[in-house]
Structure formats: structure tokens, C-alpha cells
Design a protein around this motif. Sequence first.
Motif, PDB file in Angstrom:
ATOM      1  N   LEU A 139       0.835  -1.208   0.000  1.00 14.65           N
ATOM      2  CA  LEU A 139       0.000   0.000   0.000  1.00 14.65           C
ATOM      3  C   LEU A 139       0.865   1.251   0.000  1.00 14.65           C
ATOM      4  CD1 LEU A 139      -2.681  -1.194   2.597  1.00 14.65           C
ATOM      5  CD2 LEU A 139      -2.969  -0.980   0.109  1.00 14.65           C
ATOM      6  N   LYS A 140       1.930   1.230   0.772  1.00 13.78           N
ATOM      7  CA  LYS A 140       2.792   2.411   0.872  1.00 13.78           C
ATOM      8  C   LYS A 140       3.449   2.722  -0.468  1.00 13.78           C
ATOM      9  CE  LYS A 140       6.472   4.490   3.568  1.00 13.78           C
ATOM     10  NZ  LYS A 140       7.524   4.367   4.566  1.00 13.78           N
ATOM     11  N   ASP A 141       3.936   1.689  -1.137  1.00 12.98           N
ATOM     12  CA  ASP A 141       4.571   1.898  -2.446  1.00 12.98           C
ATOM     13  C   ASP A 141       3.610   2.604  -3.401  1.00 12.98           C
ATOM     14  OD1 ASP A 141       6.852   0.737  -1.536  1.00 12.98           O
ATOM     15  OD2 ASP A 141       6.599  -1.179  -2.585  1.00 12.98           O
ATOM     16  N   ALA A 142       2.347   2.201  -3.376  1.00 18.44           N
ATOM     17  CA  ALA A 142       1.360   2.807  -4.280  1.00 18.44           C
ATOM     18  C   ALA A 142       1.078   4.256  -3.874  1.00 18.44           C
ATOM     19  CB  ALA A 142       0.076   1.987  -4.246  1.00 18.44           C
ATOM     20  N   LEU A 143       0.995   4.518  -2.580  1.00 21.93           N
ATOM     21  CA  LEU A 143       0.674   5.876  -2.101  1.00 21.93           C
ATOM     22  C   LEU A 143       1.765   6.881  -2.465  1.00 21.93           C
ATOM     23  CD1 LEU A 143      -0.739   5.059   1.448  1.00 21.93           C
ATOM     24  CD2 LEU A 143      -2.016   6.112  -0.427  1.00 21.93           C
ATOM     25  N   THR A 144       3.000   6.394  -2.577  1.00 22.70           N
ATOM     26  CA  THR A 144       4.129   7.277  -2.902  1.00 22.70           C
ATOM     27  C   THR A 144       3.880   8.065  -4.182  1.00 22.70           C
ATOM     28  OG1 THR A 144       5.463   5.514  -1.973  1.00 22.70           O
ATOM     29  CG2 THR A 144       6.653   7.246  -3.069  1.00 22.70           C
ATOM     30  N   GLU A 145       3.031   7.513  -5.070  1.00 24.00           N
ATOM     31  CA  GLU A 145       2.756   8.169  -6.362  1.00 24.00           C
ATOM     32  C   GLU A 145       1.853   9.393  -6.220  1.00 24.00           C
ATOM     33  OE1 GLU A 145       4.237   7.069  -9.126  1.00 24.00           O
ATOM     34  OE2 GLU A 145       5.195   5.514  -7.889  1.00 24.00           O
ATOM     35  N   ILE A 146       1.187   9.540  -5.092  1.00 21.59           N
ATOM     36  CA  ILE A 146       0.276  10.682  -4.926  1.00 21.59           C
ATOM     37  C   ILE A 146       1.110  11.946  -4.684  1.00 21.59           C
ATOM     38  CG2 ILE A 146      -1.575  11.687  -3.505  1.00 21.59           C
ATOM     39  CD1 ILE A 146      -2.597   8.905  -2.946  1.00 21.59           C
ATOM     40  N   PRO A 147       0.919  12.984  -5.504  1.00 17.93           N
ATOM     41  CA  PRO A 147       1.733  14.193  -5.344  1.00 17.93           C
ATOM     42  C   PRO A 147       1.540  14.813  -3.959  1.00 17.93           C
ATOM     43  CG  PRO A 147       0.410  14.294  -7.365  1.00 17.93           C
ATOM     44  CD  PRO A 147      -0.053  13.096  -6.601  1.00 17.93           C
ATOM     45  N   GLY A 148       2.656  15.195  -3.341  1.00 16.90           N
ATOM     46  CA  GLY A 148       2.597  15.895  -2.058  1.00 16.90           C
ATOM     47  C   GLY A 148       2.431  14.982  -0.860  1.00 16.90           C
ATOM     48  N   VAL A 149       2.427  13.678  -1.093  1.00 20.44           N
ATOM     49  CA  VAL A 149       2.231  12.769   0.044  1.00 20.44           C
ATOM     50  C   VAL A 149       3.535  12.638   0.845  1.00 20.44           C
ATOM     51  CG1 VAL A 149       2.916  10.502  -0.872  1.00 20.44           C
ATOM     52  CG2 VAL A 149       0.898  10.674   0.590  1.00 20.44           C
ATOM     53  N   SER A 150       3.405  12.517   2.146  1.00 20.14           N
ATOM     54  CA  SER A 150       4.560  12.176   2.982  1.00 20.14           C
ATOM     55  C   SER A 150       4.051  11.196   4.032  1.00 20.14           C
ATOM     56  CB  SER A 150       5.168  13.416   3.637  1.00 20.14           C
ATOM     57  OG  SER A 150       4.229  14.041   4.481  1.00 20.14           O
ATOM     58  N   PHE A 151       4.983  10.558   4.715  1.00 20.42           N
ATOM     59  CA  PHE A 151       4.554   9.490   5.612  1.00 20.42           C
ATOM     60  C   PHE A 151       4.857   9.812   7.072  1.00 20.42           C
ATOM     61  CE2 PHE A 151       4.863   7.591   1.472  1.00 20.42           C
ATOM     62  CZ  PHE A 151       3.680   6.856   1.406  1.00 20.42           C
ATOM     63  N   ARG A 152       4.073   9.230   7.936  1.00 21.11           N
ATOM     64  CA  ARG A 152       4.306   9.314   9.376  1.00 21.11           C
ATOM     65  C   ARG A 152       5.748   8.886   9.683  1.00 21.11           C
ATOM     66  NH1 ARG A 152       1.911   4.943  13.701  1.00 21.11           N
ATOM     67  NH2 ARG A 152       2.727   5.946  15.563  1.00 21.11           N
ATOM     68  N   THR A 153       6.402   9.588  10.596  1.00 18.92           N
ATOM     69  CA  THR A 153       7.753   9.218  11.019  1.00 18.92           C
ATOM     70  C   THR A 153       7.712   7.913  11.817  1.00 18.92           C
ATOM     71  OG1 THR A 153       8.372  11.534  11.157  1.00 18.92           O
ATOM     72  CG2 THR A 153       9.780   9.969  12.338  1.00 18.92           C
ATOM     73  N   ILE A 154       8.390   6.912  11.283  1.00 18.27           N
ATOM     74  CA  ILE A 154       8.531   5.634  11.991  1.00 18.27           C
ATOM     75  C   ILE A 154       9.980   5.567  12.468  1.00 18.27           C
ATOM     76  CG2 ILE A 154       8.479   3.119  11.746  1.00 18.27           C
ATOM     77  CD1 ILE A 154       5.672   4.191  11.480  1.00 18.27           C
ATOM     78  N   LEU A 155      10.177   5.556  13.781  1.00 18.89           N
ATOM     79  CA  LEU A 155      11.533   5.673  14.329  1.00 18.89           C
ATOM     80  C   LEU A 155      12.386   4.443  14.038  1.00 18.89           C
ATOM     81  CD1 LEU A 155      10.618   7.214  17.796  1.00 18.89           C
ATOM     82  CD2 LEU A 155      11.481   8.405  15.777  1.00 18.89           C
ATOM     83  N   ASP A 156      11.747   3.301  13.843  1.00 16.10           N
ATOM     84  CA  ASP A 156      12.486   2.061  13.616  1.00 16.10           C
ATOM     85  C   ASP A 156      11.624   1.178  12.718  1.00 16.10           C
ATOM     86  OD1 ASP A 156      13.711  -0.397  13.654  1.00 16.10           O
ATOM     87  OD2 ASP A 156      13.693  -0.624  15.838  1.00 16.10           O
ATOM     88  N   GLU A 157      11.925   1.192  11.420  1.00 15.65           N
ATOM     89  CA  GLU A 157      11.095   0.430  10.466  1.00 15.65           C
ATOM     90  C   GLU A 157      11.058  -1.050  10.839  1.00 15.65           C
ATOM     91  OE1 GLU A 157       9.170   1.256   7.924  1.00 15.65           O
ATOM     92  OE2 GLU A 157       9.651   3.389   7.702  1.00 15.65           O
ATOM     93  N   LYS A 158      12.185  -1.552  11.298  1.00 12.69           N
ATOM     94  CA  LYS A 158      12.262  -2.978  11.652  1.00 12.69           C
ATOM     95  C   LYS A 158      11.338  -3.300  12.826  1.00 12.69           C
ATOM     96  CE  LYS A 158      15.781  -6.008  12.353  1.00 12.69           C
ATOM     97  NZ  LYS A 158      17.059  -6.230  13.004  1.00 12.69           N
ATOM     98  N   GLY A 159      11.213  -2.336  13.741  1.00  9.56           N
ATOM     99  CA  GLY A 159      10.422  -2.568  14.949  1.00  9.56           C
ATOM    100  C   GLY A 159       8.955  -2.182  14.806  1.00  9.56           C
ATOM    101  N   ASP A 160       8.574  -1.673  13.626  1.00  8.50           N
ATOM    102  CA  ASP A 160       7.179  -1.271  13.392  1.00  8.50           C
ATOM    103  C   ASP A 160       6.295  -2.524  13.370  1.00  8.50           C
ATOM    104  OD1 ASP A 160       4.848  -0.009  12.580  1.00  8.50           O
ATOM    105  OD2 ASP A 160       5.532   0.331  10.513  1.00  8.50           O
ATOM    106  N   SER A 161       5.190  -2.513  14.112  1.00  8.89           N
ATOM    107  CA  SER A 161       4.281  -3.663  14.033  1.00  8.89           C
ATOM    108  C   SER A 161       3.426  -3.562  12.773  1.00  8.89           C
ATOM    109  CB  SER A 161       3.396  -3.759  15.273  1.00  8.89           C
ATOM    110  OG  SER A 161       2.374  -2.788  15.234  1.00  8.89           O
ATOM    111  N   ALA A 162       3.502  -2.409  12.105  1.00  6.52           N
ATOM    112  CA  ALA A 162       2.895  -2.215  10.780  1.00  6.52           C
ATOM    113  C   ALA A 162       1.393  -2.449  10.755  1.00  6.52           C
ATOM    114  CB  ALA A 162       3.614  -3.079   9.735  1.00  6.52           C
TER     115      ALA A 162
END
Length: 400
Positions: free
Chosen positions: A267-290
Amino acid sequence: MPGFEVFGDEEKKEIQDVLDTGVLFRYEFGDQRKGVFKVREFEQKFAAYCGAGHGQAVTSGTAALKVAMIAMGISPGDEVITQGFTFVATWEAILEVGAIPVFTEVDETLNMDPHDLEKKITDKTKLIIPVHMLGAPARIKEIMTIADGKNIPVLEDTAQAPGASLDGKVLGSFGKCGTFSFDSVKTITTGEGGMIVTDDEELWRKMSEYHDHGHDHAVNPGGRGGEGRSFVGFNYRMMELQGAMGLAQLAKLDDIVASHKKNKKALKDALTEIPGVSFRTILDEKGDSASFLGFFLETAEAANKVNAILGANGAGAIAFGANTWHFYPAWEHLLGGKSLCTSGWPFASHGGKRRVVYDADGLPQSAALMDRLLVYQVPVILSDERLAEMLLAIKKAVGY
Ligand SMILES: *Cc1c(COP(=O)(O)O)cnc(C)c1O
């Protein structure tokens, strides 16, 4: 997100063990229980998963917050700092012990802003409750440094983040204790239920006795035994069927998180295509329960437009800025001090004087973020058809 998506034979087997003994209760019943102690086993396994010494199961995540605060000695008039983006349960529990909730701003982690925390500490502050919202860590290391510097304990409300960690340390194990919820929408569920984990043996013993009417657990830690009582308590006992559910769900937690990660990435990969989109700061991608995917548009108008297109195409996101359960300005019952007590307690003292007044505009930094925020709850099980439908909706939003 939720553990209910993966109910199966494992849960049935654990529950059958309990039904076979007929002992639905966590204490007593001697030989009849044939050595089956599901709640006790769940506490031990859950604490071990968190890297904590002790676990205390209770009836809900809200009860977990209350039992932990009582055991920590939080009292009427104390100030307890939490964040303005959380589920109402966090501050309901603070009010329940007679203390006064004080709210900080959140930053782009969608969790407690440590700079604002520093500003909100007073000499009445007795506890800090950062919430690991939407499956990912608060800036818990900075928060611990600030709290330790002032000698104020930290309780992590980890209701939404079992299975998440920061730099290899499981969330809920940084502070004096961490609380969890296993309600219907949480990452693992026992129907209703909660847990507190801690390394502090004395604190755990107090929680154990308090949640069981003050029964003496000293001779048999974690269980009953003596006849003495050290203090008055209440009943927040979890039952064996819930413990059984918890054991089966806990065993699936790592797989749930792995599925979340895979689905979130698509889902995130697809959202990247939306102009002006940015993502919530995740301090540790590995530790994200996603379990959630948070994204910002540049303005509130853009977020509304994008979400209208997503919604019209069957893949609407949650606009937490407009959600009445999770964000401070929409808590009209808190802001208005509405209570069933004729005295007005806990908003007014017993003399009728209002103890605290909340300003709906008190968290401008959070409001500016929430207005631009959209959130997907990431499913554990995402069929190819549903994924294709969501990706198509996102594609349509690219030209918003
Ligand atoms: C769900 C939740 C709770 C309360 O849990 P219950 O088990 O529903 O009482 C507390 N805090 C947060 C952040 C939650 O999301």
C-alpha cells in the motif's frame, strides 16, 4: 490489524483444555484444574515476549492502566501527562484514579512530542504516559531521559503496539511498566482483556493483590494462599477462557506482524505516487508492528479530496482529525467536564469547584498535523482482489 482475523484451531484447542477441566477461573479449584493455569501461563509467556520479569493479566486495557496507576500510588490531585492523540481510555483511567490528565502535543511520529512534554511538567506531575499509537513507537528514549531527569515514572500505554520494538527493545519494557489491551480490534485479542508488564517485583505483587480484592498473594506470588490483607482492592480478574485465547494469539503475533509488513509495503509503495504525500515518522522500520499506515497530504483540503476519491473507490482511509474517539478537540465530554457524579467529580472537587478546564484549541501543533493525516488500518489477511481494488483506488487519487 486485528487478531480476530486469524482465529483458528489453535484457539479452539487452548479453550478446549479449559472446558475439559470445567474450571473457568484463574485461582483455586485445586486438583479439579489438573494443573491447567491458562491465565498464569499467558502472563508468563507475554512478559517473556516483552523481555519483562512479570506480567499481570486484567479484564481490559483500561483496567490495566488503572491497576498500574493504583499500584504506583497515583492519587487524587496528582497530574498525569499523556498525549492529545490517544484512545479515550488513557485519560478515562487517569480520571478514574482521581488524578488530572494533562495533554501534550504529538509530532510527526503521531506520538508524544518530548519538547512539549518538558513544558508541561510541573511539581504536581507524578506520572508520564506516552502512548505508542497506531502500532509504532513514541520517542520513548527521549521521554525516558526527560522523566528520569525529573524522577517521574513512565507508564507506556502499549495497547496499540504489541509486537513492536525500538532498536531491538520491545515496547512496553522501557518504562516502569507497560500496559496492553486485547479488545476486539487489537493486534492480538482475548475478546476483552489487558496486561501489565514490569520488571519491578514489588509493583507486580501490589498489582496482583489489588486486582483480586486485596487477597494475600504473598505466600504464593501470582496466586492466592494467605488470609491476610494489606490494602483494599477491586476485581479485575481475567478468566481462563481469555488466558487460553491469549496463549494461542500470542503464538501468532510474530506472523501477524510479518503479514502486516508485507501488506503495508504494498500500500505504501502505491501511495508514494500521490503528489505531495509524505509518511508518518517511523523511528524504527524494523520494529514497526505495521498495523497501521499513516500518511500526510500538504493541506487539509488535499487530504479531504484524496480521501473522497479513495472512499468513492472502495478504499477510504481513516481521518483521525475528525474521529471523535481519538483526538482531544473532539472529546466534548472531557472538555465540558460531563460526569454522572452529582458533585461533578472528577472534573469538580467535592465542594463543586472545577478542578481543571480544558481548552479545545489547546493543541494547535497536533491539530495542524491531524487535519492533514489519513490512516489505513493494515489487514493481516489481504486477498489479491482486495489489494487490487485498493491499489486501483490509490491510482485514481494520484490525479486528485
Ligand atoms: C484500546 C485502547 C485502550 C483500552 O483498552 P480496552 O481493552 O478497550 O479497555 C487503551 N489505550 C489505547 C491507546 C487503546 O487503543
